[in-house]
Design a protein around this motif. Sequence first.
Motif, PDB file in Angstrom:
ATOM      1  N   ARG A   1       0.812  -1.171  -0.503  1.00 54.34           N
ATOM      2  CA  ARG A   1       0.307  -0.496   0.351  1.00 54.34           C
ATOM      3  C   ARG A   1       1.005   0.975   0.038  1.00 54.34           C
ATOM      4  O   ARG A   1       2.185   1.089   1.167  1.00 54.34           O
ATOM      5  CB  ARG A   1      -1.189  -0.176   1.096  1.00 54.34           C
ATOM      6  CG  ARG A   1      -2.044  -1.549   0.788  1.00 54.34           C
ATOM      7  CD  ARG A   1      -2.969  -1.108   2.040  1.00 54.34           C
ATOM      8  NE  ARG A   1      -2.437  -0.619   3.774  1.00 54.34           N
ATOM      9  CZ  ARG A   1      -1.960  -2.092   4.096  1.00 54.34           C
ATOM     10  NH1 ARG A   1      -2.651  -3.188   4.711  1.00 54.34           N
ATOM     11  NH2 ARG A   1      -1.431  -1.699   5.355  1.00 54.34           N
TER      12      ARG A   1
ATOM     13  N   LEU B   1       1.007  -0.231  -9.536  1.00 59.30           N
ATOM     14  CA  LEU B   1      -0.281  -0.242 -10.390  1.00 59.30           C
ATOM     15  C   LEU B   1      -1.610   0.531 -10.216  1.00 59.30           C
ATOM     16  O   LEU B   1      -1.424   0.531  -8.790  1.00 59.30           O
ATOM     17  CB  LEU B   1      -0.337  -1.760  -9.348  1.00 59.30           C
ATOM     18  CG  LEU B   1       0.626  -2.499  -9.614  1.00 59.30           C
ATOM     19  CD1 LEU B   1       0.261  -3.984  -8.952  1.00 59.30           C
ATOM     20  CD2 LEU B   1       1.432  -2.863 -10.877  1.00 59.30           C
TER      21      LEU B   1
ATOM     22  N   ARG C   1      -4.197   0.957 -11.400  1.00 56.95           N
ATOM     23  CA  ARG C   1      -5.572   0.913 -11.168  1.00 56.95           C
ATOM     24  C   ARG C   1      -5.956  -0.304  -9.484  1.00 56.95           C
ATOM     25  O   ARG C   1      -6.930   0.198  -9.270  1.00 56.95           O
ATOM     26  CB  ARG C   1      -5.475  -0.428 -12.259  1.00 56.95           C
ATOM     27  CG  ARG C   1      -7.308  -1.138 -12.220  1.00 56.95           C
ATOM     28  CD  ARG C   1      -7.399  -2.307 -13.324  1.00 56.95           C
ATOM     29  NE  ARG C   1      -8.832  -2.493 -13.324  1.00 56.95           N
ATOM     30  CZ  ARG C   1      -9.090  -3.283 -14.686  1.00 56.95           C
ATOM     31  NH1 ARG C   1      -8.181  -3.475 -15.707  1.00 56.95           N
ATOM     32  NH2 ARG C   1     -10.321  -4.198 -15.131  1.00 56.95           N
ATOM     33  N   ASP C   2      -4.443  -0.526  -9.272  1.00 57.33           N
ATOM     34  CA  ASP C   2      -4.984  -1.187  -7.842  1.00 57.33           C
ATOM     35  C   ASP C   2      -4.669   0.019  -6.360  1.00 57.33           C
ATOM     36  O   ASP C   2      -4.940  -0.733  -5.287  1.00 57.33           O
ATOM     37  CB  ASP C   2      -4.125  -2.360  -7.735  1.00 57.33           C
ATOM     38  CG  ASP C   2      -4.865  -3.790  -8.942  1.00 57.33           C
ATOM     39  OD1 ASP C   2      -5.985  -4.111  -8.773  1.00 57.33           O
ATOM     40  OD2 ASP C   2      -3.811  -3.573  -9.245  1.00 57.33           O
ATOM     41  N   ASP C   3      -4.027   0.740  -7.165  1.00 53.95           N
ATOM     42  CA  ASP C   3      -3.223   1.700  -5.713  1.00 53.95           C
ATOM     43  C   ASP C   3      -2.327   1.325  -5.206  1.00 53.95           C
ATOM     44  O   ASP C   3      -2.092   1.014  -3.457  1.00 53.95           O
ATOM     45  CB  ASP C   3      -4.346   2.299  -5.248  1.00 53.95           C
ATOM     46  CG  ASP C   3      -3.540   3.471  -5.161  1.00 53.95           C
ATOM     47  OD1 ASP C   3      -3.210   4.220  -4.777  1.00 53.95           O
ATOM     48  OD2 ASP C   3      -4.058   3.811  -2.949  1.00 53.95           O
ATOM     49  N   MET C   4      -1.650   0.360  -5.882  1.00 54.69           N
ATOM     50  CA  MET C   4      -0.514  -0.286  -5.054  1.00 54.69           C
ATOM     51  C   MET C   4       1.107  -0.363  -5.634  1.00 54.69           C
ATOM     52  O   MET C   4       1.199  -0.129  -6.914  1.00 54.69           O
ATOM     53  CB  MET C   4      -1.215  -1.787  -4.925  1.00 54.69           C
ATOM     54  CG  MET C   4      -2.430  -2.632  -4.125  1.00 54.69           C
ATOM     55  SD  MET C   4      -2.229  -2.547  -2.028  1.00 54.69           S
ATOM     56  CE  MET C   4      -1.550  -4.063  -1.978  1.00 54.69           C
TER      57      MET C   4
END
Length: 225
Positions: free
Chosen positions: A2, A22, A24-27
């Motif tokens: 995160r 990433l 799209r995933d906010d990761m």
Amino acid sequence: MRPETMAGTGFLGKHAEEIYYLERDDMYLVGTSEVALAGYHADEIIDLTDGPKRYAGWSACYRREAGSAGRDTRGIIRVHQFHKVEMFSYAHAEDAAAEHERFLSIEEEMLTALELPYRVIDTAAGDLGSSAARKFDCEAWLPSQERWMEVTSTSNCTTYQARRLNIRERVEKGTTAVATINGTIGTTRWLVALLENHQQADGSVYVPAILRPYLGGVEYLQPVA
């Protein structure tokens, strides 16, 4: 990982361009399991009455190697994906320097056991990342390039990461931030130093004694015709 853990460990500073995000995933894809190990006790009060709390992490690591300008991009010295074993310790702030020296001694013990010529660099303050107060780099000699190559390092981050991740211990009057220390114990890059320093004139590769039990007892790796 995160964003808050990446930021808390200090990896979204001047080297953020090396990290894969990433959207799209906010990761983020980690470049070292140090991040996961540091975040493991985020927002916790941990017990260090029996001494440092020590962990080891084995993970795939991902790095863009941005800014490498083509250096070492052939072969396995600089790659975008690799595996690494990472040591990590939570300690009393006053014990951090001793724990840092302990990690360095482990790294040096490994290099000695693998019979590799190496040197230790006490990294200059201007070359440190945002989280480390002191960092030692262990560099092995590369005969083919006639230069030293970093194979492992260890950093004392004092309370920098713990303060940002809210990792504390109880003291007489409330709580205080702990210290975090990390160190690499092995990566695929070690193979370069092993092969280069132990290759023989006939093309075979000498196997250090400590590795032989894992390779069927052989003393030399023979080239295949």
